[in-house]
Scaffold this motif. Structure first.
Motif: not given
Ligand code: MN
Ligand code: MN
Ligand code: MN
Ligand code: MN
Lengths: 139, 139
Positions: B6-14, B120-122
DNA sequence: GGGTGATTGTAGCCATGGCTACGGATTAAA
DNA sequence: TTTAATCCGTAGCCATGGCTACAATCACCC
């Protein structure tokens, strides 16, 4: 905006997701070309943390969409349409990112959240983000 | 948070997108039960503007995730876990929606944008949204 | 020229979320 | 009790975006 589709909330969300990959990829290609001179499939695989196979197939679709040009075993290049989309996407991305920063979100978290949020921000909302950032930064 | 994912931006989005359907569905089921007493597959199909087939298959997955209970030809019910997830999802949804309103986004647009943004809001960003709304509303 | 490592392509698998077509179940009216 | 409408299930299709495994190409050094 035209179709009655996008006035049903979840329909708009789904339609956002349909354009999301294209936007993120052309934006990434533009950035990587900026940094390294050329952009290879591997660079995109690293960037998105997926395998080169996934990238290859997505790039093939971007070609069929007229956003990207490729020759076998050659770097990936943007078409004029691709560059335009990349520019628009980056512009929106930057506005969202700076807005989160202005709100007080830590940079790392802002970078991550932006990557998802950017695709769901309507022009109207984007304008409010811009205005807020301008005022918050005016101090 | 735990995985380096989750620290890789697009991974978190997925990963956000992977939980998105479950969140939206349990939230919708809770709302529809609130309004109508029970929630049927057709109600969800209307709500999400998809066919009943799509709903059936997604509901089946929610059952296997322990969020929902069904019997053939019967209304859809939330499990305890489903109710908890629905409550959390609605809470986050409301915060995002009110935040956009406080920012000056028109209600209709805010409703649509919220449906995508919410996922997408942490927690950190959500807190800033809450704070902003509280201050803006304090007038 | 040959070998090696990196890069790219291709085949083929899976999960998800769309859809149409069709058939069975339920319910309420006639 | 039959009939009709509504609802739901199932089969089977498609697109997308993941993956592994393996083959081909390229670049470079020896
Ligand atoms: Mn982006
Ligand atoms: Mn993005
Ligand atoms: Mn949503
Ligand atoms: Mn999204």
């Amino acid at each position: 905006m035209s179709s009655p589709n996008v006035s049903v909330p979840h329909r708009r969300t789904r339609s956002d997701h349909a354009s999301e990959t294209a936007e993120d990829y052309v934006e990434a290609i533009a950035e990587i070309v900026e940094e390294r001179g050329t952009c290879r499939v591997v660079d995109l695989a690293t960037r998105f943390a997926v395998t080169h196979v996934t990238v290859s197939r997505i790039v093939a679709r971007l070609v069929s969409l007229g956003l990207v040009e490729t020759e076998p075993y050659q770097p990936v290049r943007l078409t004029e349409a691709g560059r335009k989309l990349a520019k628009r996407s980056k512009h929106r991305h930057d506005i969202v990112y700076k807005f989160l920063l202005a709100l007080g979100v830590p940079a790392k978290t802002a970078a991550i959240d932006t990557e998802g949020i950017e695709h769901h921000v309507s022009p109207e909302t984007l304008k409010r983000f811009e205005d807020f950032t301008a005022r918050a930064t005016a101090d």
